[in-house]
Design a protein around this motif. Sequence first.
Motif, PDB file in Angstrom:
ATOM      1  N   GLU A  81       0.987   4.484  -2.605  1.00  0.00           N
ATOM      2  CA  GLU A  81       0.839   5.655  -1.930  1.00  0.00           C
ATOM      3  C   GLU A  81       1.956   6.753  -2.367  1.00  0.00           C
ATOM      4  O   GLU A  81       1.681   7.786  -2.643  1.00  0.00           O
ATOM      5  CB  GLU A  81       0.444   5.696  -0.548  1.00  0.00           C
ATOM      6  CG  GLU A  81      -1.002   5.192  -0.546  1.00  0.00           C
ATOM      7  CD  GLU A  81      -1.109   4.535   0.941  1.00  0.00           C
ATOM      8  OE1 GLU A  81      -0.295   4.885   1.957  1.00  0.00           O
ATOM      9  OE2 GLU A  81      -2.229   4.072   1.197  1.00  0.00           O
ATOM     10  N   VAL A  85      -3.851  11.667  -1.799  1.00  0.00           N
ATOM     11  CA  VAL A  85      -4.318  10.091  -1.497  1.00  0.00           C
ATOM     12  C   VAL A  85      -4.468   9.776   0.015  1.00  0.00           C
ATOM     13  O   VAL A  85      -3.694  10.429   0.724  1.00  0.00           O
ATOM     14  CB  VAL A  85      -3.278   9.220  -2.206  1.00  0.00           C
ATOM     15  CG1 VAL A  85      -2.050   9.173  -1.523  1.00  0.00           C
ATOM     16  CG2 VAL A  85      -3.908   7.658  -2.157  1.00  0.00           C
ATOM     17  N   PRO A 108      -4.530   7.384   2.863  1.00  0.00           N
ATOM     18  CA  PRO A 108      -4.175   6.102   3.297  1.00  0.00           C
ATOM     19  C   PRO A 108      -5.176   4.857   3.461  1.00  0.00           C
ATOM     20  O   PRO A 108      -6.048   5.650   3.925  1.00  0.00           O
ATOM     21  CB  PRO A 108      -3.051   6.171   4.818  1.00  0.00           C
ATOM     22  CG  PRO A 108      -2.727   7.764   4.669  1.00  0.00           C
ATOM     23  CD  PRO A 108      -3.848   8.555   4.121  1.00  0.00           C
ATOM     24  N   ASN A 112       0.812  -1.114  -0.037  1.00  0.00           N
ATOM     25  CA  ASN A 112       0.137   0.091  -0.103  1.00  0.00           C
ATOM     26  C   ASN A 112       0.851   1.363   0.086  1.00  0.00           C
ATOM     27  O   ASN A 112       0.497   2.213  -0.756  1.00  0.00           O
ATOM     28  CB  ASN A 112      -1.081   0.065   1.370  1.00  0.00           C
ATOM     29  CG  ASN A 112      -2.018  -0.879   1.121  1.00  0.00           C
ATOM     30  OD1 ASN A 112      -2.275  -1.576  -0.146  1.00  0.00           O
ATOM     31  ND2 ASN A 112      -2.817  -1.272   2.269  1.00  0.00           N
TER      32      ASN A 112
END
Length: 804
Positions: free
Chosen positions: A314, A324, A326, A310
Amino acid sequence: MNTKIAIVGAGPGGLSAAARAAELGVSHVLLEAAPHLANTIFLYQKGKHVMAEPNLLPLRSPLAFTAGSREQVLQAWENGAQQLGVTHRLGAEVKAIAGERGNFSLTLTSGEIVNAECVVLAIGLQGNLRKMGVPGENLPFIQYQLDDPDEFAGETIVVVGAGDAAIENALALAAQNSVTIINRRDEFSRAKEGNLNGILRAIKDETLQCLYNSSPTQVVVTPTDGEGDGKPCELYLSTAEGEARIPCDRIIARLGATPARQFVESCGIRFPNDSPNAVPAVSAQYESNVPGLYIIGALAGYPLIKQAMNQGHEVVEFILGNPVEPADEPLLREKFKPILEGRSVDQMLDLIKTTIPLFESLTTLQLREFMLDSDILKPAPGAVIFRRNDYSDTFFSVLDGEVNIQANPDAPEQTISLHAGQFFGEMTLISGRRRNSTVLAGPDCVLIVTPRRSMLKLINSVEAVQRLIDEVFLIRAIRAQMAPDISDEDLAEVARTALIERHETGQALFHEGDVGDSLYMIRRGSVTVSRDIGGRDVVLSYLAAGNYVGEMSLLSNIPRSATVRATVATETIRLDGEPFKALMKRHPTVFMALQKTARERAASGAKAQQSEREGGDVISFLVKQGLGEATDVLLIDETLCVHCDNCEKACAETHKGTSRLDRKAGPSFASVHVPTSCRHCEHPHCMKDCPPDAIHRAPNGEVFIADNCIGCGNCERNCPYGVIRMAYVENKRRSGMLSWLLFGLGTAPGQDLSATAHHDPGAAKKAIKCDMCKDLSGGPACVRACPTGAAIRVSPEEFMVLTR
């Protein structure tokens, strides 16, 4: 070579970042020192099941990732990287990074220079494996990584470690070898749920063995004189019961890894402290103190694969200036909802770090994970957080407002206030004993409430957190026991020279006749005090956590008048004599408090010596039966017991026909009998490693098993006193003792429960144990049903008084 984004390290985070850049058509290069992608996963043991945790987080990555075998995951990533057109260079080791945003130069070991506008550092930790740190750690029989467990068969292998890698290695090796896993703590607090269930099941089924509370002290080559059972090496351990020795063929030590600090610092990146376990501090956008240099994955403190992937996704968005959120943002926003007041999640996390020094050393990513496990509490002014003598074990941090502590039950109007930034609850967390005060919410009170398991995980993971908790515990313990009105500053020298010491069962803190150069505060466990009387070591008294010993020698400058031994694995705080004597000189009230305790103990000791033969032997006997870690124990006076078994019958009648008590079983000494019944230990063994978290401690101290027990049997195995068993739990029962006398309803402990017809067909057995009849206002049914008063339930301290 010139590129927009240079990504160093092709692990889960780096590979995901490169995949996102490729998907967006952004110029990039992925530099990997190894000859293949995802070297961290490649080094997993063959066939290893890779977990996709945390389960609550969605995956953000162009690459697919679901739980599966090592080989399946690697193949999926290889295919994904190829399909997306990821630009990567294998065998491209980076030896230096210089510059800042817009003008970085990366020097490879080949001499080639790569120029980039931004750099993503995703090198992980696996290149710096932590060793055992004991003599013999580099012997050829020891390895710190395992590729293929199938290479070994018919060997005796010791796995050292309690993390996921150690558990997975142990489980795989156990298929063809005799395996023992060494855990220096009393539970597997850092393991993923799947691994936790797997190792506990293997221990229960005796597929492998586990030694808890054990640490290696040395590894030696087996002598050729026939010792060592024919094995090439021997592992020596310090255990709760003393020294142990395991002859073995091989030792697999999986002890984690530390950051490549020298390289990272050479890039200009700063670490928050000198701890070898420290990770670089990064912003919420993963940017380090070097503008344009980003850090993701394990090096940033987030070792889980999904988290790293992830972050890889990001970080590319952040570099491109795209907003963006989290993946855990919605979860944290909901968590903070009662106190957000227009602030963002990032602002709340910053507030927590700047307000509470305990969390100051955590990276933003570590704090996010910690807060997912914690809750926010906004109690009304005057609300009771917990009461004195409660047995709750949660940990509290004050985020705003204040709490008021009633430390003196005889003067509840006298309170001590704790304000924003301070914490409380550490005394019970460490000692396992009852709360020693009542805490009330003050004005504008906001608390962070953290479960015991999550707090222990943080303490075990972040050295700075453990150090600060130990420091505060020490100051508060001194103040609570002997110096209530003395400032932190005046206690500073005593605290600075104090040492936390750990003592194995039976180990002496000091011996009769030793020079008395220190005072010991018991912070966990318990001790006995004994003297040599007529050539016999006679136990005179028992002291639990929350007491101190050794004061007589400090007051009188004479040798120790008694021997003090740990009854169970015990932790003490050793206060150096000279600074403490200086404190007593400055503050006579401390001297008077110790003098009062010394006089009371001297009088008690003199009385004990008058009846030393039977009383001292009884205490020694009871300590061997687990009284040293008990908070409540059932005892039967055999001079009064008429063997009517009303105690068992009442227990069964109270608990749906199944007795939690076996009167006949258990040892006896003189006229004291210890039946098979729960001791309600201060640190309950049964609570350790309960997958559904079904075992709890009630506010009054009763350890009980909730209805969500899944019948795994871990508690039965972990209990050293044999007081838990698996049984069918009946749904119907007749009421009153009369039903016992007329119908004999109920199930005696020795009866085969599977033969009864009362349980539902197909029902599974569940764990049962004494709960001290916590829901009955009159107290334990076994004691109330005894017609002669032979049965009593007492704390160890109460029994010591009774024996005198």
